[in-house]
Design a protein around this motif. Structure first.
Motif, mmCIF file in Angstrom:
data_model
loop_
_atom_site.group_PDB
_atom_site.id
_atom_site.type_symbol
_atom_site.label_atom_id
_atom_site.label_comp_id
_atom_site.label_asym_id
_atom_site.label_seq_id
_atom_site.Cartn_x
_atom_site.Cartn_y
_atom_site.Cartn_z
ATOM 1 N N HIS A 159 39.471 38.334 39.497
ATOM 2 C CA HIS A 159 38.741 39.241 40.384
ATOM 3 C C HIS A 159 38.371 40.536 39.659
ATOM 4 O O HIS A 159 37.257 41.057 39.815
ATOM 5 C CB HIS A 159 39.593 39.541 41.627
ATOM 6 N N LEU A 160 39.292 41.042 38.845
ATOM 7 C CA LEU A 160 38.999 42.238 38.040
ATOM 8 C C LEU A 160 37.834 41.960 37.086
ATOM 9 O O LEU A 160 36.897 42.764 36.967
ATOM 10 C CB LEU A 160 40.255 42.650 37.253
ATOM 11 N N ALA A 161 37.881 40.802 36.434
ATOM 12 C CA ALA A 161 36.781 40.428 35.529
ATOM 13 C C ALA A 161 35.473 40.301 36.306
ATOM 14 O O ALA A 161 34.400 40.694 35.818
ATOM 15 C CB ALA A 161 37.117 39.118 34.811
ATOM 16 N N ALA A 162 35.561 39.795 37.536
ATOM 17 C CA ALA A 162 34.366 39.642 38.380
ATOM 18 C C ALA A 162 33.760 41.002 38.735
ATOM 19 O O ALA A 162 32.542 41.131 38.861
ATOM 20 C CB ALA A 162 34.712 38.868 39.650
ATOM 21 N N VAL A 163 34.607 42.013 38.877
ATOM 22 C CA VAL A 163 34.107 43.368 39.150
ATOM 23 C C VAL A 163 33.226 43.844 37.982
ATOM 24 O O VAL A 163 32.161 44.418 38.188
ATOM 25 C CB VAL A 163 35.281 44.350 39.407
ATOM 26 N N PHE A 164 33.655 43.547 36.754
ATOM 27 C CA PHE A 164 32.841 43.925 35.588
ATOM 28 C C PHE A 164 31.533 43.126 35.542
ATOM 29 O O PHE A 164 30.473 43.670 35.276
ATOM 30 C CB PHE A 164 33.635 43.713 34.286
#
Lengths: 253, 253
Positions: A159-164
């Motif tokens: 999810h953190l990677a998806a934010v980027f």
């Protein structure tokens, strides 16, 4: 046949309901929400539009509400001993009070009025019991071929990677659009580059296709660009990303 | 028939030569470069591989070298009174010493070994004389239907916007890829979201499709993400972009 109860009236709930109503092998038993008005948007998918307290046990109960509401909604479900899952990327499976619990997280950004092709969307699944994981796997295969087993910790990282990949790139697009609008340049001028950038990152590794003044450490162009940006928050973004690119590729040289 | 001299042996020069060699209505008269070795890559396009001093007048001389080398290369061209253009987004047309000068800027990021479909690439043109602008327009129509007349100031703004749309988004992809690699999550998990984000920005206005914890000002998730990021430069990027998104959408609410 997998019976499904769906709780929620937002974008994720709507797109899931729209898809489940179309595919074979699963049945939308009931859809529950707080807002009677919003529930009416789900009338094409089932006649059984209810409140949470009116839900009857189904094979899988899917909670597709905002992150902060998940725990409260889960505690109102009027039955035990059947599988309850949420659809959030950043929330631990453990926030569900049920014994049989899991996560069914479609990794995509859903907007109203935007068509969704679920066959291309990865679904990340997790469950507290092995047989429930198999049940979620079975449901996911009705939707997509891209099924990933991630635990809560990995899902949060995804999810953190998806934010980027989504939120931050979209803000970069927004700044570019604003520059174009201010200078009477059609934003369409950048469409081909924008799409090509995404295609290249998928076809290659993104770190292999980085270009631009920061990668070249071209201080003349970098300083000129900083002078051209009028808003302090855009200047900060330019500086921070440029410094990070220089650090990243400087190390490799 | 438009005769073309091309100066340069980099990616832009190669892709232009590859295209000009294929289309009708223009002839690659000579290709010049400093490196004899790199010039050999251009052998499929013309037999006339030369040094700059050996160039003979053509309808259009295209300088496709690095930004910093343009002025020096232009001053070495051994003829006057014919049109000389450069291909750089961020350089003023005025850096060319010729009287008949212009710019022929394909707005795309070119990489080696990456296929280029010029019909989808916008070309930004500018010239000091009206008849030369017409000549560049004629050449550009051999390549694409997307031709834009931008003056040097607008072109620099377009180039700045391109940095946001390409360089900065690609760095965000790179960080996402690194998070995935570190956590043993396949980066392919994010491919669909990455491509959908670009498609949405083109189909809608990017400011209309922003989602995520920053847009919602969800401080719980934001703080959790900041804790998860270990590198200081990635923390800074997260903070700066998040603050800017909050500012942007906070105003609108």
């Amino acid at each position: 046949m997998i019976t499904i109860n769906l709780i929620g009236t937002g974008n994720v709930a709507w797109h899931l309901a729209d898809h489940f109503a179309k595919v074979s092998g699963c049945e939308l038993q009931q859809i529950a929400g707080r807002s009677k008005e919003k529930l009416q948007d789900f009338a094409p998918f089932t006649k059984n539009l209810v409140t949470i307290s009116e839900l009857r046990p189904a094979n899988i109960t899917i909670i597709a509400v905002s992150d902060k509401a998940i725990a409260a909604v889960a505690s109102q479900i009027p039955y035990k001993h059947s599988l309850v899952v949420h659809t959030a990327g950043s929330m631990d499976m453990g926030i569900l009070p049920q014994d049989r619990k899991g996560v069914f997280y479609p990794l995509q950004s859903f907007s109203k009025n935007d068509q969704v092709d679920f066959t291309k969307i990865p679904i990340c699944i997790e469950a507290s019991h092995e047989e429930d994981l198999q049940q979620l796997q079975k449901l996911a295969t009705r939707i997509t071929t891209k099924i990933h087993h991630l635990d809560s910790s990995q899902r949060k990282q995804a999810h953190l990677a998806a934010v980027f990949v989504n939120n931050f790139t979209n803000h970069c697009y927004t700044i570019a659009e604003e520059i174009c609008n201010t200078e009477n340049i059609p934003f369409e001028l950048l469409h081909a580059l924008l799409e090509k950038t995404a295609q290249k990152a998928v076809a290659h590794a993104p770190s292999d296709v980085q270009t631009g003044p920061a990668k070249r450490n071209d201080t003349t162009v970098i300083n000129e660009h900083l002078d051209m940006l009028k808003k302090e928050n855009y200047k900060s973004i330019y500086k921070t990303l440029t410094a990070s690119i220089i650090t990243h590729y400087g190390k490799k040289l």
